[in-house]
Structure formats: structure tokens, C-alpha cells
Scaffold this active site. Structure first.
Site, PDB file in Angstrom:
ATOM      1  CB  ALA A  23      -0.885  -0.008   1.234  1.00  0.00           C
ATOM      2  CE  LYS A  24       3.896   5.919  -4.366  1.00  0.00           C
ATOM      3  NZ  LYS A  24       5.219   5.747  -3.791  1.00  0.00           N
TER       4      LYS A  24
END
Ligand code: PY5
Length: 301
Positions: free
Chosen positions: A153-154
Site C-alpha cells: 500500500a502506498k
């Protein structure tokens, strides 16, 4: 400079200076924003966004992991990005879609709370590059791993781990950090994937090493394959970088950034190596639309 730009905010184009949030905004307090980093480059017909669909897909995946309802479709966000570039008359730029919990109560749980999305696009030149390559330090901080946070996940919070490593490296006079994973193998840079070159082939840490699976990393593996350069995705011992023929970082912001030394040890002869320069050259051809084979990666503005 940013004062003249417009941003897209929950469906409307507004002035950068009018895009404001309350100081207690949840994502500012607790790092709960999610984002993407995308670049657009000039080409012979105007400009194009590089691998837009892949970045938007990752943005939606990150949103799903953090239960953020983006309220717009992937197509609507993609169209908003293209329209933003046209409105701001930007050709070469960096695009930052960002979604966040806009709630400004003190409580930690954002469950069910309202979210907002903005998209900003700004001129952005080289991130790390120096003509001579950069000097890196192996961080004393370990890279976050999947037992602790979703590494695919960014999300803003992940970047505190990046920031602490970068601050350490910079305060000791280096340009950037290299982070090891929990098992002691090389993971990635604070905001970049890493490659080494050994005996004419590329080696890069694999998916299982808790790295962010970068879109630039994937592009480089495919471009190298097209040029007949093999890539091995396997664990890399820290000392393997010291004795590599070449090493470089890869990322949207960093593009391909040659590494000239690590922990004070010169990589190869300290100059930008042959494979690194071939890849820089071909990557630039691809993003600027000068390589027909990879043309589908470009979305014309
Ligand atoms: N690893 C990390 C931790 C990253 O933050 C990034 C991108 C990458 C790898 C490379 O991913 P990609 O090739 O998909 O960009 N970092 C952002 C960038 O825009 C932010 C850097 C400040 O490059």
C-alpha cells in the site's frame, strides 16, 4: 510558482492556494493518507502520462486496503488527471493523487469517516540524480515488513520509515539510504527500488522481500528483457552491492539514478556503468514516446 496552479479536489478544479484542510485533519495527525506518484513526459505529439492505468490501479488497491471509498471510478480519476494537465498547461510534470480522512476529531479510528481526494500536478525535475551518481549509506533502520504494515500500500504512514532512514543518511553526508529487510537482505531505498548489475545481468530483490513493487522496477525489467538483458529477482546480500559491477535506484521520482558508492565503498570504477547508461537512455526513449514497442504505456494528454 504553485500559486498559479489549479488542483482537482473532490470533483472540482480549484486554486492551489484555496485547497486547505483544518489543522486537526485525521491524515495530518495520524499519517492516514494514501497516494500515488506519477510522471508525464513530453513527446512529439504533446505529452503523455507514463503507465497511468497501473498507477491508478495501485491507488485503488491502496484505498481498498485502508477501506477508503474513493467515490470516483478509475476512469474518472484518470480523466481528471488528464484534464488537470491540460488546464495547468503542464507537459513534463509530477502528478500526486492523494486521498485522506478529512475528519478533524481527535479519535484515532477513521472507521466510517468522510474522505476527500485531491490531485496536484507540479513541475518536477530530477529527484536524486547527480551526473556522477549518488553516494548511499546502508541504514541502521530496517525496512518495514508485512508483519507490521501493508508494504504494497502506498500510504503516508509508511514513509516515516523512509524518512528516518533518509534523515540518518543525509545527516552523515550521504545522498540517500539503502534499507535492509528484517532478514538482513537488501530491500529498497526510502522511495526507490534497487538494482545491481553483475556479469551483464540485473539482480533486484524479489516480491517476497517486502518491497513496494514499483512500476518503474517492472518497466526496467521489461525494457531490459527487450534489450536482451536478463533480470534475476532474488535476495541480495548487503555486501553484494559493494562488489557489484553497477548499481542504481529506480522509481517514478528517481527514474534511474546511478549509485556510485555504498558505505564509502566505490561501486565498479565509480563511473556510471554501461548497462545503467543503456537503460537510462532506453527508459528516456520509452517515456518520451520514442520506442514504439512500449507505446501502450503512454496515455496522451
Ligand atoms: N519503493 C518505495 C518505498 C517507493 O516509495 C517508490 C516510489 C518505489 C519503490 C518505486 O515505485 P514506482 O516505480 O512505482 O514509482 N516512490 C514515490 C515516487 O514517486 C515517492 C518518492 C518520494 O517515486
Amino acid at each position: 510558482m504553485k500559486g498559479d496552479l489549479k488542483v482537482w479536489w473532490d470533483g472540482k478544479f480549484i486554486e492551489y492556494k484555496d485547497a486547505k484542510v483544518p489543522i486537526l485533519t485525521h491524515s495530518l495527525q495520524y499519517g492516514s493518507g494514501i497516494f500515488e506518484g506519477i510522471r508525464a513526459y513530453k513527446n512529439e505529439k504533446g505529452s503523455a502520462v507514463f503507465r497511468l492505468r497501473d498507477h491508478i490501479k495501485r491507488f485503488f488497491n491502496t484505498a481498498k486496503i485502508y477501506r477508503i471509498d474513493l467515490k470516483y471510478s478509475m476512469d474518472e480519476i484518470s480523466q481528471a488527471i488528464l484534464e488537470l494537465l491540460r488546464i495547468n498547461k503542464l507537459d513534463e510534470c509530477y502528478i500526486r493523487p492523494f486521498a485522506f480522512y478529512r475528519d478533524d476529531s481527535i479519535g484515532l479510528s477513521p472507521f466510517g469517516k468522510e474522505t476527500s481526494i485531491y490531485i496536484a500536478a507540479v513541475p518536477f525535475d530530477k529527484y536524486l540524480s547527480k551526473s556522477s551518481g549518488i553516494r548511499c549509506k546502508t541504514s541502521t533502520w530496517r525496512r518495514i515488513n508485512s508483519k507490521i504494515l501493508p508494504v504494497q500500500a502506498k500510504a503516508s504512514g509508511n514513509y516515516l520509515n523512509s524518512l528516518i532512514a533518509n534523515l540518518e543518511a543525509r545527516s552523515l553526508g550521504f545522498d540517500e539510504a539503502i534499507m535492509l529487510g528484517e532478514n538482513g537482505y537488501v530491500a529498497e531505498g526510502p522511495g526507490e527500488n534497487i538494482f545491481i548489475v553483475k556479469d551483464g545481468a540485473l539482480i533486484t530483490p524479489p516480491d517476497e522481500s517486502d518491497i513496494l513493487l514499483g512500476i518503474t522496477r517492472d518497466s526496467i525489467i521489461k525494457i531490459a528483457g527487450h534489450l536482451g538483458i536478463k533480470t534475476l529477482e532474488r535476495n541480495i546480500h548487503r555486501e553484494e552491492i559493494y562488489v557489484a559491477d553497477e548499481a542504481f535506484f529506480a522509481g517514478t521520482a528517481a527514474e534511474i539514478t546511478p549509485i556510485s558508492s555504498v558505505d564509502g565503498i566505490t561501486i565498479g570504477d565509480g563511473n556510471i556503468g554501461k548497462i545503467t547508461s543503456t537503460l537510462i537512455n532506453e527508459y528516456m526513449n520509452v517515456v518520451h514516446g520514442r520506442n514504439e514497442y512500449f507505446r501502450d504505456w503512454l496515455t496522451q494528454v
